[in-house]
Scaffold this active site. Structure first.
Site, mmCIF file in Angstrom:
data_model
loop_
_atom_site.group_PDB
_atom_site.id
_atom_site.type_symbol
_atom_site.label_atom_id
_atom_site.label_comp_id
_atom_site.label_asym_id
_atom_site.label_seq_id
_atom_site.Cartn_x
_atom_site.Cartn_y
_atom_site.Cartn_z
ATOM 1 N NE ARG A 1 -4.337 6.760 18.488
ATOM 2 C CZ ARG A 1 -3.903 6.472 17.270
ATOM 3 N NH1 ARG A 1 -3.606 5.215 16.949
ATOM 4 N NH2 ARG A 1 -3.768 7.411 16.368
ATOM 5 C CE1 TYR A 60 -1.097 -0.468 9.882
ATOM 6 C CE2 TYR A 60 0.375 -2.238 9.207
ATOM 7 C CZ TYR A 60 0.024 -1.231 10.105
ATOM 8 O OH TYR A 60 0.801 -0.990 11.218
ATOM 9 C CB THR A 67 2.058 8.647 12.729
ATOM 10 O OG1 THR A 67 0.773 8.373 13.275
ATOM 11 C CG2 THR A 67 2.393 7.630 11.655
ATOM 12 C CG ASN A 72 5.578 4.087 12.973
ATOM 13 O OD1 ASN A 72 5.494 2.866 12.857
ATOM 14 N ND2 ASN A 72 4.519 4.881 12.894
ATOM 15 C CE LYS A 115 3.842 0.000 12.998
ATOM 16 N NZ LYS A 115 3.613 1.091 12.022
ATOM 17 C CG PHE A 153 1.635 5.387 3.620
ATOM 18 C CD1 PHE A 153 1.143 4.342 4.381
ATOM 19 C CD2 PHE A 153 0.963 6.599 3.649
ATOM 20 C CE1 PHE A 153 0.008 4.485 5.167
ATOM 21 C CE2 PHE A 153 -0.173 6.754 4.430
ATOM 22 C CZ PHE A 153 -0.664 5.690 5.183
ATOM 23 N NE ARG A 192 4.227 5.203 16.258
ATOM 24 C CZ ARG A 192 2.922 5.312 16.003
ATOM 25 N NH1 ARG A 192 2.259 6.386 16.380
ATOM 26 N NH2 ARG A 192 2.295 4.334 15.377
ATOM 27 C CD GLU A 225 -6.035 -2.175 14.544
ATOM 28 O OE1 GLU A 225 -5.917 -1.438 13.561
ATOM 29 O OE2 GLU A 225 -5.423 -1.982 15.623
ATOM 30 C CG HIS A 248 -0.654 -0.519 14.717
ATOM 31 N ND1 HIS A 248 -1.192 0.429 13.881
ATOM 32 C CD2 HIS A 248 -1.702 -1.263 15.175
ATOM 33 C CE1 HIS A 248 -2.516 0.266 13.835
ATOM 34 N NE2 HIS A 248 -2.837 -0.762 14.606
#
Ligand code: CMP
Length: 141
Positions: free
Chosen positions: A87, A51, A93, A114, A11, A59, A104, A128, A117
Site C-alpha cells: 500500500r 468489489y 487512492t 488509479n 488495473k 462509484f 499512483r 482476495e 489495487h
C-alpha cells in the site's frame, strides 16, 4: 516483521499503457516477490463480486465498468510486512494525494483509473487471494 502475502492488481489503465513491467519492478525494488500471477479479463459481474464491499458506494458502477474494460494482472506479492508495504508503494487512492515516487502518483489517471489495487488487511488479503487463485497456483517457499 512477519512474512506476509497480499493481493495486488495492476488495473486496466496501466496494463493498456504497457506499464506492467515498470510497476512490477517498483514492487521488486522494495523487496516484494511475485509468487503467483496471471493476466485476465473480468466480466462486469465478476468485478462487482470482487468489489462487493463497495456495492452501496456511488462509484461502484463506474468502478465495475472500468475494472472489466480491459485485461488486468492479478498477482500475489510476498515479503516482510507485504500488506502495508504494497500500500505504501501504491500510494493514496486519490493520485493527487499520493506521494511522489508511488505507483499512483506516477501513473494513475484518476481516482477510478488509479493503476493498482492492494489488499488493506490480513483478512482481506486472504479472501482476495482466494478469490483469484487456488492453493496450487501460489508458490510456497
Ligand atoms: P481500490 O484500492 O481498488 O479500491 C476501491 C476502488 O474504488 C479504489 O481503488 C478506486 O479505484 C475506486 N474509487 C473510485 N472513487 C472512489 C472514492 N471516492 N473513494 C474510494 N475509492 C474510489
Amino acid at each position: 516483521m512477519s512474512v506476509e502475502k497480499t493481493l495486488s492488481i495492476i488495473k486496466p489503465d496501466a496494463v493498456k499503457r504497457d506499464l506492467t513491467g515498470k510497476i512490477i519492478a517498483m514492487f521488486e525494488e522494495k523487496g516484494l516477490r511475485v509468487v503467483a500471477q496471471k493476466k485476465i479479463l473480468l466480466s462486469k459481474e465478476q468485478a462487482g463480486s470482487f468489489y462487493a464491499v463497495h456495492r452501496d458506494r456511488p462509484f461502484f458502477d463506474e468502478l465495475c465498468e472500468f475494472m472489466s474494460s480491459g485485461p488486468i494482472v492479478v498477482q500475489v506479492l510476498q515479503g516482510s510486512n507485504a500488506i502495508d508495504l504494497n500500500r505504501q508503494i501504491m500510494g493514496a487512492t486519490n493520485p493527487e494525494q499520493a506521494e511522489t515516487g508511488t505507483i499512483r502518483r506516477e501513473f494513475a489517471l484518476s481516482m477510478t483509473e488509479n493503476s493498482a489495487h492492494g489488499s488493506d488487511s490480513a483478512e482481506t488479503a486472504r479472501d482476495e487471494i482466494n478469490f483469484f487463485f487456488s492453493g496450487l497456483e501460489v508458490l510456497q517457499f
